[in-house]
Design a protein around this motif. Sequence first.
Motif, mmCIF file in Angstrom:
data_model
loop_
_atom_site.group_PDB
_atom_site.id
_atom_site.type_symbol
_atom_site.label_atom_id
_atom_site.label_comp_id
_atom_site.label_asym_id
_atom_site.label_seq_id
_atom_site.Cartn_x
_atom_site.Cartn_y
_atom_site.Cartn_z
ATOM 1 N N ILE A 65 1.349 -49.838 2.106
ATOM 2 C CA ILE A 65 -0.087 -49.865 2.369
ATOM 3 C C ILE A 65 -0.835 -50.018 1.044
ATOM 4 N N ALA A 85 -9.199 -45.003 4.043
ATOM 5 C CA ALA A 85 -8.623 -45.558 5.263
ATOM 6 C C ALA A 85 -9.280 -46.882 5.643
ATOM 7 N N GLU A 86 -10.591 -46.966 5.551
ATOM 8 C CA GLU A 86 -11.283 -48.188 5.959
ATOM 9 C C GLU A 86 -10.835 -49.381 5.113
ATOM 10 N N ARG A 88 -7.998 -49.683 3.379
ATOM 11 C CA ARG A 88 -6.582 -49.973 3.592
ATOM 12 C C ARG A 88 -6.343 -50.615 4.963
ATOM 13 N N ILE A 89 -7.084 -50.174 5.966
ATOM 14 C CA ILE A 89 -6.919 -50.745 7.302
ATOM 15 C C ILE A 89 -7.384 -52.191 7.323
ATOM 16 N N TYR A 115 -3.962 -43.996 10.784
ATOM 17 C CA TYR A 115 -4.413 -45.374 10.597
ATOM 18 C C TYR A 115 -4.197 -46.192 11.873
ATOM 19 N N ARG A 118 -7.016 -45.514 14.282
ATOM 20 C CA ARG A 118 -8.250 -46.172 13.841
ATOM 21 C C ARG A 118 -8.178 -47.686 14.065
#
Length: 279
Positions: A65, A85-86, A88-89, A115, A118
Amino acid sequence: MTAAIRVEDIAIGGGRHLRVNQTGTLGAPALLLLHGSGPGVTAASNWRAVIEGLGDTFHCVAPDILGFGDSSHPDPQPQGFAAQAEVRIEALFQLIDALGLEKVVLVGNSMGGMYSLRMAQLRPDLIDKIVLMGSGGMPGLEPTPELIKLITYFDDPTVEAMADLLIRFVHDKAAFGDTVEAVAAERMPIVRRPWIEAGHRAMFGPEMLSFAPEDLAEIDKPTLVVHGRQDVIVPLECGHYLAEHLPQADLYVIDKCGHWTQIEQAARFQSILRTFVEN
């Protein structure tokens, strides 16, 4: 027979890349395997046995990731778990596009489970099924002492501290001590990269990524929640919570197993994963 792993850096735009481990062939059902957090973690250390074992049937895709392992890292680092998270996603969605995958089964371990949830909220059209393993995401869940050791690892970033941390991920410490020591040694060269510590410290703040019951109710995808009964990193309570509120969830609890179900109960995990995806 084990499938040969192909390792390559895949461009995702903006001069960035993700290091990706793959087995199987394009066109087979695609499993996107997302590793957990922790110092020095990589997709290979989390998923090597799984993707070797399932590459005969599935197209297995296990990336480092963004910000982990040999993938690019954000610069500057977003501050806080949700902000990280945002970013990486979005990189994971770019990877799906780069590989030409129309739909994926998300297989998320710990942070990777969060993740996965999300991603299913943001792009349900891309998601076929979800497998959550020792996943977080329960609101108000207090961190366990073992999770606090993970969060504070860089206060004493030695190989001895790494081995002491990782042995807590398994229940049967006598049987898996050598495996844990090997994983610890594998992670140390990565831990010493300064951007790895910077990303780790930036991620763990007061703002976590969690899912209220009404959030989970909207994730209407077939889901398998897998949890080790003796998991001391993310307690079984969280697995029960996710299974209760996800509308199409089954819960599979593995006894005599800690946080790393894919390592400590490797054959069983691969078997239930294969059955869930095929059926």
